[in-house]
Scaffold this motif. Sequence first.
Motif, PDB file in Angstrom:
ATOM      1  N   GLU A  23       0.834  -1.212   0.000  1.00  0.00           N
ATOM      2  CA  GLU A  23       0.000   0.000   0.000  1.00  0.00           C
ATOM      3  C   GLU A  23       0.866   1.258   0.000  1.00  0.00           C
ATOM      4  N   ALA A  24       1.962   1.238   0.745  1.00  0.00           N
ATOM      5  CA  ALA A  24       2.866   2.393   0.765  1.00  0.00           C
ATOM      6  C   ALA A  24       3.557   2.585  -0.577  1.00  0.00           C
ATOM      7  N   ALA A  25       3.900   1.489  -1.262  1.00  0.00           N
ATOM      8  CA  ALA A  25       4.526   1.616  -2.578  1.00  0.00           C
ATOM      9  C   ALA A  25       3.593   2.295  -3.566  1.00  0.00           C
ATOM     10  N   CYS A  26       2.304   1.964  -3.497  1.00  0.00           N
ATOM     11  CA  CYS A  26       1.339   2.621  -4.387  1.00  0.00           C
ATOM     12  C   CYS A  26       1.175   4.094  -4.034  1.00  0.00           C
ATOM     13  N   ALA A  27       1.111   4.401  -2.737  1.00  0.00           N
ATOM     14  CA  ALA A  27       0.949   5.795  -2.327  1.00  0.00           C
ATOM     15  C   ALA A  27       2.168   6.633  -2.704  1.00  0.00           C
ATOM     16  N   ASN A  28       3.364   6.057  -2.596  1.00  0.00           N
ATOM     17  CA  ASN A  28       4.570   6.799  -2.945  1.00  0.00           C
ATOM     18  C   ASN A  28       4.670   7.058  -4.450  1.00  0.00           C
ATOM     19  N   ALA A  29       4.045   6.227  -5.274  1.00  0.00           N
ATOM     20  CA  ALA A  29       4.082   6.443  -6.724  1.00  0.00           C
ATOM     21  C   ALA A  29       3.272   7.654  -7.147  1.00  0.00           C
ATOM     22  N   GLY A  30       2.314   8.082  -6.329  1.00  0.00           N
ATOM     23  CA  GLY A  30       1.503   9.244  -6.669  1.00  0.00           C
ATOM     24  C   GLY A  30       0.134   8.841  -7.182  1.00  0.00           C
ATOM     25  N   ALA A  31      -0.836   9.726  -6.980  1.00  0.00           N
ATOM     26  CA  ALA A  31      -2.209   9.417  -7.387  1.00  0.00           C
ATOM     27  C   ALA A  31      -2.352   9.323  -8.896  1.00  0.00           C
ATOM     28  N   ALA A  32      -1.495   9.997  -9.644  1.00  0.00           N
ATOM     29  CA  ALA A  32      -1.576   9.931 -11.100  1.00  0.00           C
ATOM     30  C   ALA A  32      -1.070   8.610 -11.651  1.00  0.00           C
ATOM     31  N   VAL A  33      -0.304   7.862 -10.851  1.00  0.00           N
ATOM     32  CA  VAL A  33       0.276   6.596 -11.299  1.00  0.00           C
ATOM     33  C   VAL A  33      -0.437   5.410 -10.676  1.00  0.00           C
ATOM     34  N   CYS A  34      -0.737   5.483  -9.380  1.00  0.00           N
ATOM     35  CA  CYS A  34      -1.341   4.353  -8.670  1.00  0.00           C
ATOM     36  C   CYS A  34      -2.323   4.876  -7.637  1.00  0.00           C
ATOM     37  N   GLN A  35      -3.416   4.152  -7.465  1.00  0.00           N
ATOM     38  CA  GLN A  35      -4.441   4.504  -6.488  1.00  0.00           C
ATOM     39  C   GLN A  35      -4.861   3.252  -5.728  1.00  0.00           C
ATOM     40  N   VAL A  36      -5.073   3.405  -4.417  1.00  0.00           N
ATOM     41  CA  VAL A  36      -5.535   2.307  -3.571  1.00  0.00           C
ATOM     42  C   VAL A  36      -7.054   2.283  -3.611  1.00  0.00           C
ATOM     43  N   VAL A  37      -7.616   1.202  -4.151  1.00  0.00           N
ATOM     44  CA  VAL A  37      -9.063   1.066  -4.248  1.00  0.00           C
ATOM     45  C   VAL A  37      -9.653   0.500  -2.967  1.00  0.00           C
ATOM     46  N   GLY A  38      -8.974  -0.463  -2.359  1.00  0.00           N
ATOM     47  CA  GLY A  38      -9.462  -1.063  -1.119  1.00  0.00           C
ATOM     48  C   GLY A  38      -8.349  -1.801  -0.413  1.00  0.00           C
ATOM     49  N   SER A  39      -8.436  -1.848   0.942  1.00  0.00           N
ATOM     50  CA  SER A  39      -7.422  -2.520   1.738  1.00  0.00           C
ATOM     51  C   SER A  39      -8.061  -3.012   3.031  1.00  0.00           C
ATOM     52  N   SER A  40      -7.720  -4.255   3.443  1.00  0.00           N
ATOM     53  CA  SER A  40      -8.271  -4.816   4.678  1.00  0.00           C
ATOM     54  C   SER A  40      -7.365  -5.926   5.178  1.00  0.00           C
ATOM     55  N   VAL A  41      -7.336  -6.085   6.516  1.00  0.00           N
ATOM     56  CA  VAL A  41      -6.607  -7.164   7.183  1.00  0.00           C
ATOM     57  C   VAL A  41      -7.493  -7.695   8.293  1.00  0.00           C
ATOM     58  N   SER A  42      -7.670  -9.006   8.366  1.00  0.00           N
ATOM     59  CA  SER A  42      -8.511  -9.625   9.388  1.00  0.00           C
ATOM     60  C   SER A  42      -7.752 -10.759  10.053  1.00  0.00           C
ATOM     61  N   GLU A  43      -8.034 -10.965  11.355  1.00  0.00           N
ATOM     62  CA  GLU A  43      -7.392 -12.012  12.139  1.00  0.00           C
ATOM     63  C   GLU A  43      -8.464 -12.893  12.769  1.00  0.00           C
ATOM     64  N   ALA A  44      -8.336 -14.211  12.589  1.00  0.00           N
ATOM     65  CA  ALA A  44      -9.224 -15.183  13.213  1.00  0.00           C
ATOM     66  C   ALA A  44      -8.505 -15.963  14.295  1.00  0.00           C
ATOM     67  N   GLY A  45      -7.359 -15.516  14.692  1.00  0.00           N
ATOM     68  CA  GLY A  45      -6.512 -16.171  15.680  1.00  0.00           C
ATOM     69  C   GLY A  45      -5.071 -15.779  15.454  1.00  0.00           C
ATOM     70  N   GLU A  46      -4.207 -16.259  16.329  1.00  0.00           N
ATOM     71  CA  GLU A  46      -2.804 -15.899  16.198  1.00  0.00           C
ATOM     72  C   GLU A  46      -2.170 -16.477  14.940  1.00  0.00           C
ATOM     73  N   ASP A  47      -2.683 -17.621  14.478  1.00  0.00           N
ATOM     74  CA  ASP A  47      -2.087 -18.267  13.314  1.00  0.00           C
ATOM     75  C   ASP A  47      -2.962 -18.175  12.071  1.00  0.00           C
ATOM     76  N   ARG A  48      -4.003 -17.372  12.111  1.00  0.00           N
ATOM     77  CA  ARG A  48      -4.896 -17.221  10.961  1.00  0.00           C
ATOM     78  C   ARG A  48      -5.108 -15.742  10.684  1.00  0.00           C
TER      79      ARG A  48
END
Length: 302
Positions: free
Chosen positions: A91-116
């Motif tokens: 996500e940071a690599a896309c943001a550093n490229a600039g909005a004219a080059v790359c845009q983040v459409v969606g991002s999510s992280v979920s945890e169902a336990g320590e190993d999932r």
Amino acid sequence: MRVVVFLAASLILSACSQPADRPANFASEEAAQVAPGASADSAEASAPAQAKGGAAPQAPLPVSIPMLAYSYDYAISAPPKAIRALVSRHEAACANAGAAVCQVVGSSVSEAGEDRVSGNLTLRATPAWLKGFREGLGAEAKANGGRLVRAAVESEDLSRQIVDSEAALRARTTLRDRLQGLLASRPGKLSELLEVERELARVQGEIDATQSELTMMRGRVATSQIKLTYESGSVLAPEGAWSPVGRALGDVADILAGTLAAMIRTVAVLAPWALVVGGLLWLFRRRLPRWGRKPKDAPKID
């Protein structure tokens, strides 16, 4: 005056005196021979066909480049602790490229336990930037203890939709200009003016909608979308001879935990009812005579 008439008559007589067996395409052939853009190879290739009386071969029609919208789908399997770091880094690599080059459409992280741990990231970027980004995904996943488990690409041809929309836009723009000219140059009754204004507003709305659709389709062609899926699990462990035993032991642990959870739920459901039923039985034993017990014999009087 006599000179003009004489010249006209001379031109007519010279035109009529041309031989009848002269080919109809003689003028075009001469023009092709003296054209500055004609090459010697094309002239030699067309000479045999002309000698046989056949028509010269036509140049191939220009083929337009298809306008394709690409979408990529990648999946990365990595240790649970590396999932969040990979999502943040991409996500940071896309943001550093600039909005004219790359845009983040969606991002999510979920945890169902320590190993999932799982994550999703959707980007839209230019093909040039996305090419380098995709080429480095495998090496980056390997550096974080993971690997690339899926890589897929799909394309959608938007050529016909864009061409049709552009043609519709030109037609509606012409109609709008005519309505504007009619409204400005032919004043009439109020009802007629209102009707023209309503039609002009409708056409302008269709023009705006078509322009928006064209902008969206051209944006899809100019940029590509990539969807990244991050998953953690035991898929990274090498498969060996004792792998089925390990999976069986893991299944046993899951079965024991599920059985224990079912017993706890059963006790939680039945415990209140057991207390209620026990209290009612105790109350009945106190209030009612004891069942099956013989009455005591009355004392004898001497």
